[in-house]
Design a protein around this motif. Structure first.
Motif, PDB file in Angstrom:
ATOM      1  N   SER A   1       0.606  -1.265   0.077  1.00 38.41           N
ATOM      2  CA  SER A   1      -0.278  -0.019  -0.153  1.00 38.41           C
ATOM      3  C   SER A   1       0.558   0.859   0.193  1.00 38.41           C
ATOM      4  N   SER A   2       0.799   2.100  -1.068  1.00 42.01           N
ATOM      5  CA  SER A   2       1.385   3.278  -0.876  1.00 42.01           C
ATOM      6  C   SER A   2       1.067   4.105  -0.214  1.00 42.01           C
ATOM      7  N   LEU A   3       0.040   3.920   0.479  1.00 47.27           N
ATOM      8  CA  LEU A   3      -0.721   5.207   1.712  1.00 47.27           C
ATOM      9  C   LEU A   3       0.233   4.688   3.343  1.00 47.27           C
ATOM     10  N   LEU A   4       0.841   4.400   2.944  1.00 47.14           N
ATOM     11  CA  LEU A   4       2.052   3.725   3.780  1.00 47.14           C
ATOM     12  C   LEU A   4       2.997   5.183   3.814  1.00 47.14           C
ATOM     13  N   LEU A   5       3.202   5.362   2.800  1.00 45.90           N
ATOM     14  CA  LEU A   5       4.156   6.772   2.785  1.00 45.90           C
ATOM     15  C   LEU A   5       4.172   7.559   2.848  1.00 45.90           C
ATOM     16  N   GLY A   6       2.891   7.845   3.374  1.00 45.36           N
ATOM     17  CA  GLY A   6       2.506   9.144   4.321  1.00 45.36           C
ATOM     18  C   GLY A   6       2.846   9.494   5.535  1.00 45.36           C
ATOM     19  N   CYS A   7       2.048   8.271   6.624  1.00 44.20           N
ATOM     20  CA  CYS A   7       2.198   8.022   7.467  1.00 44.20           C
ATOM     21  C   CYS A   7       3.338   7.378   8.167  1.00 44.20           C
ATOM     22  N   GLY A   8       4.274   6.561   7.097  1.00 46.12           N
ATOM     23  CA  GLY A   8       5.387   5.791   7.773  1.00 46.12           C
ATOM     24  C   GLY A   8       5.274   4.387   8.511  1.00 46.12           C
ATOM     25  N   LEU A   9       3.764   4.214   8.750  1.00 47.51           N
ATOM     26  CA  LEU A   9       4.153   2.728  10.296  1.00 47.51           C
ATOM     27  C   LEU A   9       4.199   1.671   9.497  1.00 47.51           C
ATOM     28  N   PRO A  10       5.088   1.232  10.179  1.00 49.24           N
ATOM     29  CA  PRO A  10       6.159  -0.375   9.885  1.00 49.24           C
ATOM     30  C   PRO A  10       4.108  -1.676   9.690  1.00 49.24           C
TER      31      PRO A  10
END
Length: 593
Positions: free
Chosen positions: A296-305
């Motif tokens: 998920s590219s959404l992880l780029l914003g929040c940075g959650l592992p």
């Protein structure tokens, strides 16, 4: 094309499972797959222990010391190095560990066959790393100091290079670039690798990057082209998704780039793949969140592992229910899970810089996520942000776990002052008193053996709650109940609602609300977010024992007894649920049925 330098590969078999689900393979399964991994012929290293490995062994009723020794032995004999994940101040658990227990860990793990501890601090505070480097070297291990990679204005090449200089001066023989969320930008990682290698050409650099947002393959190419020595990889069916890139793709890419890379015995690869799938089908698959198989590219914003996405989604579901009840009362449309996910990611982006950009890795990823999660609820309630923060969340902000990389927002500084909370720059490990003598006394009183190389003493000292449950046999009973619950849920997905209800309730009695009100539970389980705690299926109750509490509309709190007692088989009313008189709260199966 001239052949470039030699690149070695590591299989992070422990982390493959950690980033996919809750449990790890059993000792007998690890013994079966180890020779096949060796036969693949492409791995110079294998990860054999680390965060959550030992706790989940204990939770499943299995002795982790036996499992670690059995898994390491064939690799030791084959000349393949073994490594483990080590959370520095927290060692192998979520909360700080006293010095004498941490020091003992390296002696025990070396004796069990682990060669390399990957020592990290979630805040990149070298005060939490350097003592472990010294203890690891004294025990005869190869200390690998770790840079927790993230993407913020604070986390620059210069920032990380300075940390590398400090830990190398303290005795670190290797550096790991731990890209736990996969959000490290490839160009930065390449520049960082080059900076470290230029100044310290003798230092081995190992790259560990999760696949979540999709940057990891580009990052692998960048670090290899700038001097990296070893790359962490995975194998199907637990590669990609929130896990790590697959060895086949990494080997192909680097080979095409001209690097000297080992060949893969594909027959052995397919056998390892088949065995891993067998472990999933037998029981481990019941604890794997399907969402962790997707990137998920959404992880780029929040940075959650990626490794915490499963627990996060469970927590989010609980908060969604509470928020939607509030919205319905206000006449506003309910939020879908996708709505909630976007809201949470946006809130993490808001919270993260204000708590000083802690790298989002255990336990600080959980703390930051929990602050954001609670904010979503309290904002909906009209109370604003930062209202529901426990001591662990505050401890991170105040500096009790180490120095925050960035600057804490003035709003939180003022809030801490109002609550009489004090910031500190004290060395975190000095806040803890040695504890081994107390655990020795407990083992002596119980007649428990300290174990070979004091490994049982270490296990109690490192994981006291889980070890006691393991010794009593309660852990095994609870695990079997959890597994049965998961199997029932899977069976239920293939049945109609009526068939499922009949199946579950054939031998159980309904426990109903004696009056209208709101339900609260008090259970002994662990959970990251109190409003999301749910009772353990399979827990047994005596006749008349309090099952839960009901707060009536006029404020009186009424205990609800577990009727004639028995085993809990289903919970119908979640924590905080509002119920009417006669509503079913749970189903309890009597022993005599």
């Amino acid at each position: 094309m001239a052949t470039k330098k030699k690149i070695k590969f590591s299989l992070v078999y422990r982390d493959m499972w950690q980033s996919s689900g809750k449990f790890q393979p059993r000792k007998d399964q690890l013994e079966r797959i180890a020779p096949v991994i060796i036969e693949m012929g492409c791995f110079s290293r294998v990860e054999t222990n680390g965060g959550a490995f030992e706790q989940v062994n204990l939770m499943a009723g299995e002795n982790p010391n036996d499992a670690v020794r059995a898994f390491c032995k064939p690799f030791n004999e084959a000349g393949i190095q073994t490594h483990m994940l080590d959370r520095g101040l927290n060692a192998l658990r979520m909360y700080p560990v006293p010095d004498d227990v941490r020091e003992l860990m390296y002696k025990v793990k070396k004796a069990q066959g682990v060669d390399i501890p990957r020592i990290f601090c979630g805040l990149n505070d070298t005060r939490n790393i350097i003592p472990s480097i010294k203890w690891a070297k004294a025990a005869g291990m190869i200390p690998q100091a770790t840079l927790c990679i993230t993407n913020s204005p604070v986390h620059t090449v210069e920032y990380y290079s300075n940390i590398a200089d400090e830990v190398i001066a303290a005795g670190a023989e290797e550096i790991c670039l731990k890209d736990m969320a996969g959000i490290g930008q490839p160009a930065m990682l390449g520049a960082l690798t080059k900076a470290i290698k230029t100044k310290h050409p003798e230092i081995i650099i190992q790259y560990h990057g999760h696949s979540g947002p999709g940057l990891s393959m580009a990052s692998i190419l960048e670090v290899c082209n700038n001097g990296a020595d070893i790359i962490d990889t995975a194998i199907e069916p637990l590669s990609w998704g929130k896990v790590h890139p697959d060895i086949i793709s990494v080997q192909s890419m680097l080979k095409n780039e001209g690097f000297d890379v080992p060949e893969i015995n594909m027959n052995a690869y397919m056998q390892a793949r088949t065995l891993t799938q067998e472990f999933i089908d037998e029981w481990l698959g019941y604890f794997i969140n399907p969402a962790n198989k997707h990137m998920s590219s959404l992880l780029l914003g929040c940075g959650l592992p990626g490794g915490m996405m499963g627990s996060m989604m469970a927590d989010l579901g609980g908060i969604q229910t509470m928020i939607n009840k509030i919205r319905v009362q206000k006449g506003e449309p309910e939020l879908t899970m996708d709505d909630m996910l976007v809201k949470l990611f946006n809130e993490v982006e808001y919270v993260w810089p204000r708590v000083g950009y802690p790298p989002l890795v255990t336990p600080f990823s959980q703390y930051t996520k929990n602050i954001a999660l609670m904010n979503l609820l309290t904002i909906e309630q009209g109370k604003g942000r930062f209202v529901m923060m426990d001591d662990a969340m505050w401890g991170m902000i105040l500096g009790k776990s180490g120095k925050i990389p960035g600057t804490v927002d003035p709003e939180l500084v003022e809030l801490a002052k109002k609550q009489n909370r004090e910031f500190t720059d004290v060395d975190p490990h000095t806040l803890l008193e040695n504890a081994l003598d107390g655990f020795k006394k407990e083992m002596d009183e119980n007649g428990w053996d300290y174990g070979k190389d004091n490994e049982e003493l270490f296990e109690l000292a490192m994981h006291p709650e889980q070890y006691r449950a393991f010794k009593s046999g309660q852990a095994k009973k609870q695990f079997l109940a959890d597994l049965q619950k998961a199997k029932d849920a899977k069976l239920g997905s293939k049945m109609s609602a009526e068939e499922l209800a009949a199946f579950k309730h054939a031998k159980a009695d309904a426990l109903v609300a004696p009056s209208a009100g709101q339900i609260f539970y008090e259970f002994n389980g662990e959970g990251e977010c109190a409003p999301c705690l749910e009772p353990f299926i399979g827990q047994k109750y005596k006749e008349g024992q309090t099952f839960c509490y009901l707060m009536e509309k006029w404020g009186e709190i009424v205990p609800v007894p577990a009727a004639l007692g028995g085993k809990l088989v289903e919970v119908s009313a979640k924590q905080g649920a509002k119920v009417r008189k006669g509503d079913v709260l749970a189903w309890i199966e009597r022993d005599d049925k």
